[in-house]
Design a protein around this motif. Structure first.
Motif, PDB file in Angstrom:
ATOM      1  N   THR A 119       0.853  -1.192   0.000  1.00 12.52           N
ATOM      2  CA  THR A 119       0.000   0.000   0.000  1.00 12.52           C
ATOM      3  C   THR A 119       0.886   1.237   0.000  1.00 12.52           C
ATOM      4  OG1 THR A 119      -1.728  -1.147   1.246  1.00 12.52           O
ATOM      5  CG2 THR A 119      -1.774   1.253   1.262  1.00 12.52           C
ATOM      6  N   THR A 120       0.638   2.151  -0.931  1.00 11.67           N
ATOM      7  CA  THR A 120       1.409   3.394  -0.965  1.00 11.67           C
ATOM      8  C   THR A 120       0.859   4.366   0.072  1.00 11.67           C
ATOM      9  OG1 THR A 120      -0.002   4.363  -2.659  1.00 11.67           O
ATOM     10  CG2 THR A 120       1.882   3.082  -3.418  1.00 11.67           C
ATOM     11  N   TRP A 121       1.752   5.180   0.640  1.00 10.12           N
ATOM     12  CA  TRP A 121       1.323   6.211   1.583  1.00 10.12           C
ATOM     13  C   TRP A 121       2.320   7.353   1.524  1.00 10.12           C
ATOM     14  CZ3 TRP A 121       4.100   7.849   5.984  1.00 10.12           C
ATOM     15  CH2 TRP A 121       5.257   7.112   6.251  1.00 10.12           C
ATOM     16  N   ASN A 122       1.856   8.535   1.905  1.00 14.44           N
ATOM     17  CA  ASN A 122       2.753   9.692   1.956  1.00 14.44           C
ATOM     18  C   ASN A 122       2.210  10.696   2.951  1.00 14.44           C
ATOM     19  OD1 ASN A 122       1.272  12.056   0.285  1.00 14.44           O
ATOM     20  ND2 ASN A 122       0.818  10.071  -0.656  1.00 14.44           N
ATOM     21  N   THR A 123       3.100  11.546   3.448  1.00 11.86           N
ATOM     22  CA  THR A 123       2.706  12.534   4.435  1.00 11.86           C
ATOM     23  C   THR A 123       3.721  13.666   4.451  1.00 11.86           C
ATOM     24  OG1 THR A 123       2.040  12.866   6.747  1.00 11.86           O
ATOM     25  CG2 THR A 123       3.982  11.519   6.355  1.00 11.86           C
ATOM     26  N   ALA A 124       3.323  14.773   5.020  1.00 11.58           N
ATOM     27  CA  ALA A 124       4.238  15.895   5.240  1.00 11.58           C
ATOM     28  C   ALA A 124       3.653  16.751   6.343  1.00 11.58           C
ATOM     29  CB  ALA A 124       4.428  16.710   3.977  1.00 11.58           C
ATOM     30  N   GLU A 125       4.467  17.132   7.307  1.00 11.50           N
ATOM     31  CA  GLU A 125       4.029  17.989   8.400  1.00 11.50           C
ATOM     32  C   GLU A 125       4.474  19.409   8.089  1.00 11.50           C
ATOM     33  OE1 GLU A 125       5.763  15.937  11.762  1.00 11.50           O
ATOM     34  OE2 GLU A 125       3.816  15.058  12.215  1.00 11.50           O
ATOM     35  N   GLY A 126       3.542  20.228   7.667  1.00 13.11           N
ATOM     36  CA  GLY A 126       3.896  21.570   7.264  1.00 13.11           C
ATOM     37  C   GLY A 126       4.555  21.566   5.896  1.00 13.11           C
ATOM     38  N   PHE A 127       5.281  22.644   5.603  1.00 13.48           N
ATOM     39  CA  PHE A 127       5.870  22.786   4.283  1.00 13.48           C
ATOM     40  C   PHE A 127       7.372  22.514   4.254  1.00 13.48           C
ATOM     41  CE2 PHE A 127       2.171  25.740   4.082  1.00 13.48           C
ATOM     42  CZ  PHE A 127       1.423  24.981   3.210  1.00 13.48           C
ATOM     43  N   GLU A 128       7.950  22.154   5.385  1.00 13.95           N
ATOM     44  CA  GLU A 128       9.376  21.864   5.404  1.00 13.95           C
ATOM     45  C   GLU A 128       9.641  20.523   4.718  1.00 13.95           C
ATOM     46  OE1 GLU A 128      11.808  23.803   6.400  1.00 13.95           O
ATOM     47  OE2 GLU A 128      10.344  25.373   6.894  1.00 13.95           O
ATOM     48  N   THR A 129      10.579  20.529   3.772  1.00 10.01           N
ATOM     49  CA  THR A 129      10.857  19.296   3.042  1.00 10.01           C
ATOM     50  C   THR A 129      11.440  18.222   3.947  1.00 10.01           C
ATOM     51  OG1 THR A 129      13.030  20.124   2.401  1.00 10.01           O
ATOM     52  CG2 THR A 129      11.195  20.507   0.873  1.00 10.01           C
ATOM     53  N   SER A 130      12.038  18.619   5.071  1.00 12.05           N
ATOM     54  CA  SER A 130      12.637  17.633   5.968  1.00 12.05           C
ATOM     55  C   SER A 130      11.583  16.815   6.704  1.00 12.05           C
ATOM     56  CB  SER A 130      13.539  18.341   6.986  1.00 12.05           C
ATOM     57  OG  SER A 130      12.773  19.242   7.773  1.00 12.05           O
ATOM     58  N   THR A 131      10.319  17.219   6.609  1.00 12.38           N
ATOM     59  CA  THR A 131       9.270  16.506   7.347  1.00 12.38           C
ATOM     60  C   THR A 131       8.412  15.640   6.446  1.00 12.38           C
ATOM     61  OG1 THR A 131       7.685  18.320   7.123  1.00 12.38           O
ATOM     62  CG2 THR A 131       9.154  18.364   9.048  1.00 12.38           C
ATOM     63  N   HIS A 132       8.772  15.490   5.187  1.00 12.96           N
ATOM     64  CA  HIS A 132       7.969  14.629   4.330  1.00 12.96           C
ATOM     65  C   HIS A 132       8.411  13.179   4.496  1.00 12.96           C
ATOM     66  CE1 HIS A 132      11.538  15.255   1.807  1.00 12.96           C
ATOM     67  NE2 HIS A 132      11.237  14.093   1.239  1.00 12.96           N
ATOM     68  N   ASP A 133       7.516  12.260   4.240  1.00 12.38           N
ATOM     69  CA  ASP A 133       7.826  10.846   4.382  1.00 12.38           C
ATOM     70  C   ASP A 133       6.813  10.051   3.557  1.00 12.38           C
ATOM     71  OD1 ASP A 133       9.175   8.615   5.193  1.00 12.38           O
ATOM     72  OD2 ASP A 133       8.643   8.763   7.316  1.00 12.38           O
ATOM     73  N   GLY A 134       7.084   8.792   3.371  1.00 16.54           N
ATOM     74  CA  GLY A 134       6.162   7.945   2.623  1.00 16.54           C
ATOM     75  C   GLY A 134       6.833   6.675   2.161  1.00 16.54           C
ATOM     76  N   GLY A 135       6.124   5.934   1.329  1.00 13.54           N
ATOM     77  CA  GLY A 135       6.662   4.687   0.809  1.00 13.54           C
ATOM     78  C   GLY A 135       5.591   3.641   0.616  1.00 13.54           C
ATOM     79  N   SER A 136       5.914   2.422   1.026  1.00 15.92           N
ATOM     80  CA  SER A 136       4.990   1.296   0.861  1.00 15.92           C
ATOM     81  C   SER A 136       5.007   0.468   2.129  1.00 15.92           C
ATOM     82  CB  SER A 136       5.428   0.437  -0.335  1.00 15.92           C
ATOM     83  OG  SER A 136       4.725  -0.775  -0.387  1.00 15.92           O
ATOM     84  N   PHE A 137       3.866  -0.093   2.465  1.00 15.61           N
ATOM     85  CA  PHE A 137       3.842  -1.044   3.572  1.00 15.61           C
ATOM     86  C   PHE A 137       3.001  -2.256   3.173  1.00 15.61           C
ATOM     87  CE2 PHE A 137       0.275   1.824   4.467  1.00 15.61           C
ATOM     88  CZ  PHE A 137      -0.759   0.953   4.764  1.00 15.61           C
ATOM     89  N   GLY A 138       3.300  -3.385   3.821  1.00 12.09           N
ATOM     90  CA  GLY A 138       2.585  -4.614   3.505  1.00 12.09           C
ATOM     91  C   GLY A 138       3.067  -5.238   2.207  1.00 12.09           C
ATOM     92  N   GLY A 139       2.289  -6.144   1.682  1.00 13.55           N
ATOM     93  CA  GLY A 139       2.615  -6.865   0.466  1.00 13.55           C
ATOM     94  C   GLY A 139       1.573  -7.935   0.226  1.00 13.55           C
ATOM     95  N   VAL A 140       1.955  -9.059  -0.335  1.00 12.83           N
ATOM     96  CA  VAL A 140       1.026 -10.158  -0.574  1.00 12.83           C
ATOM     97  C   VAL A 140       1.600 -11.429   0.041  1.00 12.83           C
ATOM     98  CG1 VAL A 140       0.068  -9.173  -2.684  1.00 12.83           C
ATOM     99  CG2 VAL A 140       2.064 -10.680  -2.828  1.00 12.83           C
ATOM    100  N   THR A 141       0.707 -12.334   0.412  1.00 13.04           N
ATOM    101  CA  THR A 141       1.122 -13.614   0.962  1.00 13.04           C
ATOM    102  C   THR A 141       1.890 -14.407  -0.097  1.00 13.04           C
ATOM    103  OG1 THR A 141      -0.795 -13.662   2.438  1.00 13.04           O
ATOM    104  CG2 THR A 141       0.317 -15.761   2.009  1.00 13.04           C
ATOM    105  N   PHE A 142       3.046 -14.963   0.316  1.00 14.68           N
ATOM    106  CA  PHE A 142       3.887 -15.658  -0.649  1.00 14.68           C
ATOM    107  C   PHE A 142       4.865 -16.535   0.117  1.00 14.68           C
ATOM    108  CE2 PHE A 142       7.214 -16.011  -3.924  1.00 14.68           C
ATOM    109  CZ  PHE A 142       6.432 -16.271  -5.045  1.00 14.68           C
TER     110      PHE A 142
END
Length: 572
Positions: A119-142
């Motif tokens: 699952t993709t996700w992203n976030t940012a606290e305010g407008f400072e570039t140092s506070t942005h984050d995101g990526g992927s979590f989870g996957g599929v059973t394998f």
């Protein structure tokens, strides 16, 4: 051996290949495409773009929370970072592209385009570039262990951009839990933002958490284990669909529970901002399972000319006695392929069959067969039945110097056939070394049991080979290892070489090599002819003694006592 191999191979071939579970879902993207609802911790969701079913593109659903005069902007923005395009010899592929999100100008941020089985996700606290984050979590059973991943790709770059794109694959078991992760896109005036708990965040599973990662430190379950991974950076622009194959690195032999695959139009784990308008297109993602060898050796020697895709070899050596003499390593790191080795004494061949029941390789094959053709052994129609005695001279060298120079003594070597055809006991009694005194120093007997011989009855030759470890000489004061090679030619001449390693002969763990060479011949024939005055009172030993004939009986009566291969004169 051949029958056992046939049964084992039949059982191996009968095992089913689990085709339904060995590939990623919708790996060619020809399945349905569904509406995307970007993940948001607050629960607010807005449809943005489409995903290939089972995959998730990093679309962004605008601003999820604002305050004051900006509150009316809630949810008004949306950004797509991927789309469906015509693929590599197919109708569908995924194109992702880096872009921007926000209100424009200084109120916008660059956002990487990527898609994942998680699952993709992203976030940012305010407008400072140092506070942005995101990526992927989870996957599929394998639960499989593939050796490699392959895919086709295209790539475009904006002028002068040197940014790399990324492919990431990893599998694991257990869980990593991270709490208090901000999961909303918020404005600078926000006093609070939605927090979420992420299970199996990519950076947590891969051990790549850093100080810039928002949220609490992840905690791992007792059974959490990263099993395999591969991160590959895709460099440069590529106009045509291009094939890429990357082998997966394995850290453990465990069976995974989950897998995730990520493709990104930027350097995915680099915190630097992505470059807008750089793109990556991906199609036909496959997991590959190898059934080939990476190396092959016989009796510790690498098979000459070995290559993983060469399946027939010819060797001058003889077929080994045991399958254990044939060693190999498998291609890839998964360890999932199975191998059956057989030795066929009739055809003098070794057959190594490699089968992978988890799946197929890039050529669609799940098995490969390697054949080694050995030289035909000399005829061994007759076994040795009698003790053989040789008489001759010795050359003894220690550390490169001859230590029995001028020694003209006669030495005897004996070969006693053992009950097993092709096996014998070799002995050199009264082995001695000239240590600088008046007489050679006796060290005892060199005896090598279970040595091998090949008796070619047609050619009238015998070849010998054997080893002995821990041989005690000089009443145990010397412990040595011995390697024996030798032959008897058709004219009954004998040549033996014994390489003796005196263990710790110089102290401090330093071994002393001693070279012993014997040259001689069989001691006698079946019926020994002697002159009366040549036979003394002592025992005389003969090879295969069947009788004694006196050459000059008029010299006096001789009484002979015979026992086995020895004869003793009693009186004239």
């Amino acid at each position: 051996m051949k029958k056992i191999f046939t049964l084992a191979l039949s059982a191996l071939l009968a095992m089913p290949i689990m085709l339904a579970d060995n590939q990623l879902p919708n790996n060619d993207f020809e399945g349905s495409w569904v509406t995307c609802y970007p993940y948001n911790a607050s629960g607010y969701s807005k449809a943005v773009g489409e995903n290939p079913d089972s995959w998730c593109i990093s679309h962004v659903a605008g601003i999820s929370k604002a305050s004051g005069f900006l509150s009316g902007l809630k949810g008004t923005g949306s950004n797509t970072f991927g789309e469906k395009i015509t693929g590599h010899d197919s109708e569908s592929a995924v194109k992702i592209y880096n872009g921007t999100a926000g209100l424009g100008g200084s109120l916008s941020r660059n956002v990487p385009g990527y898609f994942t089985l998680g699952t993709t996700w992203n976030t940012a606290e305010g407008f400072e570039t140092s506070t942005h984050d995101g990526g992927s979590f989870g996957g599929v059973t394998f639960t499989n262990r593939p050796d490699a991943i392959s895919f086709y790709y295209q790539r475009t770059l904006v002028d002068e951009s040197t940014e790399a794109a990324t492919m990431v694959v990893y599998s694991w078991k257990g869980t990593w839990t991270q709490t208090n992760v901000p999961g909303d896109i918020t404005m600078a005036t926000s006093t609070s933002s939605g927090k979420m708990t992420i299970i199996n965040r990519d950076r947590a599973v891969l051990g790549l958490m850093d100080e810039a990662a928002l949220g609490d430190t992840p905690t791992a379950s007792d059974d959490a284990e990263l099993i395999a991974s591969k991160t590959y950076l895709i460099e440069g622009a590529v106009t045509d669909w291009t094939y890429c194959l990357q082998e997966i690195d394995y850290a453990t032999t465990s069976t995974p529970e989950m897998i995730n695959v990520i493709f990104a139009a930027n350097n995915y784990f680099d915190r630097a901002l992505s470059t807008p308008d750089n793109t990556l297109s991906v199609d036909d993602v496959k997991l590959l399972y190898y059934s080939q060898l990476a190396s092959l050796s016989v009796d510790g020697e690498t098979v000459e000319g070995f290559a993983e895709n060469v399946y027939k070899y010819n060797l001058d050596s003889y077929l080994p006695e045991s399958e254990d003499a044939i060693a190999f390593t498998l291609k890839g790191q998964s360890g999932t392929a199975q191998v059956v080795t057989t030795l066929d004494e009739i055809s003098n061949t070794a057959v190594i069959t490699v089968i992978n029941h988890q799946g197929t390789d890039a050529e669609g094959l799940d098995s490969h067969v390697y054949t080694i053709q050995f030289a035909e052994k000399p005829a061994q129609t007759d076994a040795l039945t009698e003790k053989i005695s040789y008489e001759g001279t010795l050359l003894i060298q220690m550390m490169g110097a001859t230590v029995n120079d001028g020694d003209t003594s006669s030495y005897k070597v004996y070969v006693d056939p053992e009950s097993e055809v092709g096996k014998c006991t070799f002995s050199l009694p009264n082995f001695s070394l000239n240590m600088g005194g008046d007489e050679p120093v006796p060290f005892g007997d060199i005896v090598i049991e279970n040595a091998s011989y090949i008796y070619d009855a047609t050619a009238g030759t015998i070849s010998y080979a054997g080893t002995k470890t821990g041989l005690e000489l000089a009443e145990g004061e010397i412990v040595a290892d011995c390697d024996l090679t030798g032959e008897e030619t058709s004219d009954k001449k004998a040549h033996f070489v014994i390489n003796v390693t005196w263990k710790d002969g110089l102290g401090a763990g330093m071994d002393v090599p001693i070279y012993v060479e014997f040259n001689g011949a069989r001691m006698s024939s079946a019926v020994q002819v002697v002159a009366a005055d040549e036979m003394g009172d002592a025992e005389v030993e003969y090879y295969n003694l069947q009788g004694i004939r006196i050459a000059n009986p008029q010299a006096g009566q001789i009484v002979i006592r015979r026992q086995g291969n020895t004869a003793t004169k009693i009186k004239y």
